[in-house]
Design an enzyme around this catalytic site. Structure first.
Site, PDB file in Angstrom:
ATOM      1  N   ARG A  50       0.850  -1.180   0.000  1.00 36.77           N
ATOM      2  CA  ARG A  50       0.000   0.000   0.000  1.00 36.77           C
ATOM      3  C   ARG A  50       0.889   1.234   0.000  1.00 36.77           C
ATOM      4  NH1 ARG A  50      -4.157   0.196   4.305  1.00 36.77           N
ATOM      5  NH2 ARG A  50      -4.577  -1.990   3.901  1.00 36.77           N
ATOM      6  N   GLY A  51       0.498   2.182  -0.811  1.00 34.87           N
ATOM      7  CA  GLY A  51       1.294   3.406  -0.894  1.00 34.87           C
ATOM      8  C   GLY A  51       0.372   4.593  -0.962  1.00 34.87           C
ATOM      9  N   SER A  74      -0.431   6.278  -3.400  1.00 32.93           N
ATOM     10  CA  SER A  74      -1.304   6.329  -4.561  1.00 32.93           C
ATOM     11  C   SER A  74      -2.390   5.258  -4.543  1.00 32.93           C
ATOM     12  CB  SER A  74      -0.479   6.210  -5.828  1.00 32.93           C
ATOM     13  OG  SER A  74       0.354   5.099  -5.737  1.00 32.93           O
ATOM     14  N   GLY A  75      -2.267   4.279  -3.682  1.00 29.74           N
ATOM     15  CA  GLY A  75      -3.325   3.280  -3.623  1.00 29.74           C
ATOM     16  C   GLY A  75      -2.848   1.912  -3.149  1.00 29.74           C
ATOM     17  N   VAL A  82      -2.167  -2.205  -3.545  1.00 29.30           N
ATOM     18  CA  VAL A  82      -1.710  -3.082  -4.619  1.00 29.30           C
ATOM     19  C   VAL A  82      -2.043  -4.526  -4.280  1.00 29.30           C
ATOM     20  CG1 VAL A  82       0.246  -3.664  -6.079  1.00 29.30           C
ATOM     21  CG2 VAL A  82       0.226  -1.497  -4.872  1.00 29.30           C
ATOM     22  N   LYS A  88      -3.050  -2.309  -9.183  1.00 28.12           N
ATOM     23  CA  LYS A  88      -3.017  -1.168  -8.275  1.00 28.12           C
ATOM     24  C   LYS A  88      -4.284  -0.341  -8.401  1.00 28.12           C
ATOM     25  CE  LYS A  88       0.212   2.098  -6.705  1.00 28.12           C
ATOM     26  NZ  LYS A  88       1.621   2.193  -6.636  1.00 28.12           N
ATOM     27  N   ASP A 113       8.656  11.193  -6.891  1.00 32.73           N
ATOM     28  CA  ASP A 113       8.598  10.532  -5.586  1.00 32.73           C
ATOM     29  C   ASP A 113       9.518   9.323  -5.597  1.00 32.73           C
ATOM     30  OD1 ASP A 113       7.917  10.092  -2.991  1.00 32.73           O
ATOM     31  OD2 ASP A 113       5.950   9.232  -3.404  1.00 32.73           O
TER      32      ASP A 113
END
Ligand SMILES: *[C@@H]1O[C@H](CO)[C@@H](O)[C@H](O)[C@H]1NC(C)=O
Ligand SMILES: *[C@@H]1O[C@H](CO)[C@@H](O)[C@H](O)[C@H]1NC(C)=O
Ligand SMILES: *[C@@H]1O[C@H](CO)[C@@H](O)[C@H](O)[C@H]1NC(C)=O
Ligand SMILES: *[C@@H]1O[C@H](CO)[C@@H](O)[C@H](O)[C@H]1NC(C)=O
Length: 811
Positions: free
Chosen positions: A517-518, A520-521, A523, A537, A634
């Site tokens: 999980r990051g 942006s969303g 996975v 993702k 990033d």
């Protein structure tokens, strides 16, 4: 009167003297002027001439051309993007070896950039067509062979630092180029403002067959005197008239096709003896979106029915619809375009379905613009790019249009067979179809240039046709039953696709297996129907509309580099915005590098170096080779995945752009990087450039060296991560200044878990790079390309370094 006479005479004779010598050499301090048409250099064998060449009645370019051809054939030019005036312009040789081209008003328009400390002796044109500046002792200070324009001559090397760029009709950079890619493979690229795509050799084909060959140390390619081209990546081709004694050139024509030409000496005309694409219409992007390349028999652009030209002077901008398509099925119809396809833009593929089913699939999907139906296979498309019509194309395209739109049979593009019997009429304008009725009054200057190039194109087409026929005749035996472009067709279309939400639900077993999980969303791991493992993702926070999202993704989806995680496709169903990515075996770099658990493998020195180099290559590709605007924004160990061989693959590139459209503010400042890795300009209001990634890369380098996070280096709890970094960098910079002597500090700095098992030279280079990458002033940071070069220069795998490090140890 008499008093004036003597100096005048003197001047004239000096002029005369310089003049005579100017035919073979240009001496330091002397010049060639644009007015005097005899002010030119000739190669000793007479084959080449160098001087000012008029591209219209009042615009001149300093160039080298073939002396004896029917149409003037330029092989190199200096200021082709900025021609000079027909009066008062000159080209000068300075004593330091610099060549400068000056316009009538003294304005500098081009220079070769040589400022040698030794005196230049002369500039001369060699028999090979190479314009050189010679210094004392016959050393070459500069040569035109090192900066080709659109043509490569026999024995002229193409290297990693040179490229051919197609000449454009409108004095702007052409949009096609030929050069080595990031994996040291020669390829043809279509360069758009934001991005570039490889279109030859067919990308998929090429990558898989050549994958094992990447990381070569040498990048060189050369056409020999026999007409055989060989590149270090094993790209090779052979002129159909192979043999000595023929004048040849390899030119990237403005239509994006790379052609090898041979000169027919008696009539001074060129014939094509090899070409990259037998069918020019297959070159990417010739006719733009909603455009269709047709053979008339020469290649030309037409618009899909119901569409109109956007820019008459640049057909690659394509066509725009004259209608708006509602989503109501009852209001739509399909118009058949026989033997037509839009190659490379398949939304998805359905095998063994009926024509009616295919039609329904497209009707149901509002974004579907039409479909190709061929032998029971159905290919709906949401973008009409790469359009072409050719009698040999199997299947027909069905274009979705409003029922109310009248389509005349004459507006459906048809290709005639392109064959050797065709004899084009050169007095008819040889440009693309749909000429405007009247030409623009004010742009007469451009019009002249335009007309001139059209004429060249016309001449070329004759030889292309002949060349094609020649090659087909010679190779016909190998090609029985196979239409060569058909192979490419399959390859391109399987490339990138759209998935439905249901499909992805199935692949991930209802999003069961979360693997990360990051910001942006989330996975998930999934397995597609064709058994490919993928990472799925789900993007949170996408503000942009569906069309924009798809368009952006179709760009990202075409990025291919071994150090970037591959994007296989996407899903944009109702509220869902999902990416389908290549699945990478090992974990992200942070888990492997920073873990203190014994169960984790320790990354050895060679792997760390490999990771640094790989990440640098991936970023360099994003910044330079591929998309100007793909700034990662990033970069951090979490976004660097490792495959089973610890080859790094960067993920989440392009998201900065994706996550940030909707708003009014189009720069990337609303996406936030991660503390510790972000460059100082994020905080200030300075524009964000690719140099922010260079900064982050510098931090990652330090962490690779030290094996722990910068944020963990604080000497006390109050020290901010930015302060830590500055303190460490200052210390390292000071140590680096101490040339020679004991270098124990390096051992102290490097991860103690490695037990001093590291390559000193590589470590030192990495420290040096890290220090320059995190410079506060972004202009002082190197580019990622520079970084790759530096790392490659100490890469043991390339073999160059061993000798160097051995000898430096002896000292
Ligand atoms: C260049 O100059 C020559 C000779 O003056 C002329 O015949 C030719 O038309 C000119 N070319 C162009 C493109 O104006
Ligand atoms: C081309 O490369 C070869 C091998 O590296 C070199 O020997 C030769 O001088 C180069 N030719 C030119 C014109 O630079
Ligand atoms: C190129 O083609 C000629 C004639 O077909 C052949 O003799 C020659 O060996 C080829 N050269 C190479 C390097 O393949
Ligand atoms: C070429 O085209 C021009 C203009 O359309 C026409 O006048 C001429 O007769 C044509 N020539 C031939 C050989 O067809």
């Amino acid at each position: 009167m008499d008093t004036h006479f003597t100096p005048l005479l003197l001047l004239t004779s000096v002029h005369l003297l310089l003049h005579i010598s100017a035919h073979e050499f240009l001496l330091p301090g002397s010049a060639l002027s644009v007015e005097d048409s005899s002010d030119m250099l000739h190669s000793p064998n007479g084959a080449f001439t160098c001087g000012f060449n008029n591209i219209s009645h009042n615009a001149f370019v300093f160039s080298v051309w073939f002396t004896n051809t029917a149409e003037k054939t330029v092989v190199w030019s200096a200021n082709h993007l900025q021609p000079v005036h027909s009066w008062g312009s000159k080209v000068l040789l300075d004593t330091d070896g610099g060549i400068v081209v000056k316009d009538y008003n003294g304005q500098l328009v081009w220079e070769n950039g040589v400022y040698s400390s030794s005196n230049a002796e002369q500039a001369q044109l060699l028999d090979t067509g190479n314009l050189i500046v010679k210094g004392q002792g016959d050393i070459i200070l500069w040569q035109s062979f090192d900066s080709p324009t659109d043509t490569l001559l026999p024995n002229q090397n193409i290297t990693s630092s040179t490229k051919l760029v197609s000449a454009n009709r409108l004095l702007v950079h052409g949009s096609y180029s030929f050069h080595f890619d990031d994996e040291h493979l020669l390829a043809l690229f279509q360069d758009l403002k934001d991005t570039s795509f490889i279109y030859w050799p067919i990308p998929e084909n090429n990558v898989w067959s050549k994958k094992g060959n990447s990381f070569r140390a040498t990048t060189i390619g050369v056409l020999d005197s026999w007409g055989y081209f060989l590149g270090s990546d094993d790209l090779h081709f052979n002129a159909s008239d192979w043999g000595l004694g023929v004048m040849r050139r390899l030119t990237l024509d403005y239509d994006g096709n790379l052609r090898l030409y041979s000169l027919n000496k008696p009539n001074g005309r060129w014939s094509v003896t090899w070409m990259a694409y037998l069918e020019t219409c297959f070159v990417r992007g010739l006719c733009g979106m909603n455009g269709i390349c047709v053979y008339t028999p020469r290649p030309a652009c037409a618009c899909a029915p119901g569409h109109e030209i956007i820019d008459q002077s640049d057909r690659s901008k394509g066509c725009r619809p004259k209608f708006s398509l509602s989503c109501n099925r009852k209001e739509m119809k399909f118009v058949k375009l026989p033997s037509t396809d839009f190659i490379g833009y398949d939304q998805s593929q359905y095998s063994l379905v009926s024509f009616l089913t295919c039609k329904k699939i497209c009707l149901k999907d509002c974004s579907c613009k039409g479909f190709l139906y061929r032998d029971g296979n159905c290919y709906p498309k949401s973008f009409l790019g790469g359009g072409l019509s050719s009698p040999q194309l199997p299947g027909s395209f069905y274009l979705k249009l409003p029922k109310t739109l009248q389509v005349l049979a004459s507006s459906i593009p048809h290709s005639q067979p392109s064959g050797p019997r065709y004899d084009p009429n050169c007095s008819v304008n040889a440009d693309f179809l749909d000429k405007p009725e009247s030409s623009h009054r004010g742009s007469q200057y451009l019009y002249l240039i335009y007309g001139f190039l059209s004429a060249i194109f016309c001449v070329e087409v004759i030889f292309v046709a002949l060349g094609c026929w020649f090659i087909l005749r010679r190779e016909g035996k190998h090609l029985t039953g196979v239409w060569p472009a058909e192979v490419g067709y399959e390859m391109i279309t399987n490339h990138f696709r759209r998935y439905t939400y249901t499909e992805l639900q199935k692949a991930t077993r209802k999003f069961k297996d979360e693997i990360g999980r990051g910001a942006s969303g989330l996975v998930y791991k999934g397995v597609l129907r064709d058994k490919r493992a993928v990472a799925v993702k789900r993007l949170a926070d996408i503000k942009q509309g569906e069309e924009e999202f798809q368009h952006e993704l179709s760009v990202i989806g075409r990025i291919y580099h071994m150090n970037l995680v591959r994007v296989w496709g996407f899903c944009s169903d109702g509220p869902h915005r999902i990416l389908v990515l290549e699945y990478i075996e090992n974990e992200s770099l942070d888990k492997t590098l920073f873990s203190t658990k014994d169960s984790h493998i320790l990354l050895q020195w060679n792997d760390r170096f490999k990771i640094a180099l790989g990440v640098a290559k991936g970023l360099a590709y994003l910044h330079h080779e591929c998309l100007e605007w793909v700034i990662h924004c990033d970069l951090k160990p979490e976004n660097i995945l490792l495959d089973e061989n610890f080859e790094p693959k960067i993920t989440d590139f392009g998201l900065a752009k994706l996550l940030n459209r909707g708003g009014s503010n189009k720069n990337v400042s609303r996406v936030h990087g991660t503390r510790g890795y972000i460059a100082p300009e994020w905080v200030s209001s300075a524009p964000i450039t690719a140099k922010v990634d260079v900064y982050s890369f510098g931090v990652v380098l330090l962490e690779l060296l030290k094996g722990s996070r910068v944020s963990d280096w604080a000497s006390d709890a109050d020290e901010e991560v930015e302060m830590v970094l500055r303190r460490v960098i200052k210390m390292l910079a000071e140590k680096l200044m101490l040339e020679g002597g004991e270098q124990l500090w390096i051992t102290d700095f490097i991860d103690s878990r490695l037990n001093s098992q590291f390559n000193n030279l590589q470590a030192r280079t990495m420290v040096k790079l890290a220090v320059s990458c995190v410079e506060e002033d972004r202009r002082k940071r190197p580019t990622m390309e520079n970084v790759v070069q530096m790392l490659l220069s100490v890469d043991e795998a390339s073999g160059i370094i061993q000798q160097y490090s051995a000898s430096s140890k002896r000292v």
